[in-house]
Design an enzyme around this catalytic site. Structure first.
Site: not given
Length: 138
Positions: A100-101, A87, A93
């Site tokens: 980051h994943f 995101n 969100h």
């Protein structure tokens, strides 16, 4: 290798070992660990070792490093179905302002990521206009 961190960032603190984590994998460019607020068993995070709030601000070499790690984690989770989630921005969100994943197993209807997909009906003329605009910027 360029590195950049932000002293107040929770993910930068995790990378530096100032905040403990359940580290799964680490490379020169990335750090992967279990999410402490999982939405499914094995829900994991991959963060670049470069502080950038949004993905488009991240140098490409970090992006190249992340997907093979996501693949390894997804295979280790053993789920036939899973989501890779990333995101960018509060409206999208994003809670922590460090790229980051998420690697999220989807073992059943109730666990894992629940997504709504509010698809719109768009005319071919509208699609053509958007296509030409985007294509011209690439």
């Amino acid at each position: 290798m360029a590195t950049k961190s932000l002293a107040s960032c929770i993910f930068c603190k995790i990378i530096k070992g100032e905040i403990p984590s359940f580290k799964l994998l680490e490379t020169d460019l990335s750090y992967a660990f279990l999410d402490i607020g999982p939405i499914a068993t094995g829900h994991s995070m991959i963060i670049p070792k470069f502080h950038a709030a949004k993905m488009h601000e991240l140098p490409d070499e970090y992006l190249v490093d992340i997907l093979p790690i996501a693949k390894k984690i997804a295979l280790a989770q053993g789920a036939e179905d899973y989501n890779i989630l990333q995101n960018n921005g509060a409206l999208a969100h994003q809670v922590v302002q460090h790229t980051h994943f998420h690697v999220i197993p989807k073992p059943n209807e109730k666990e894992g990521l629940i997504v709504g997909w509010p698809a719109k009906e768009v005319s071919k003329e509208e699609l053509q206009k958007v296509y030409e605009e985007l294509k011209g910027k690439l």
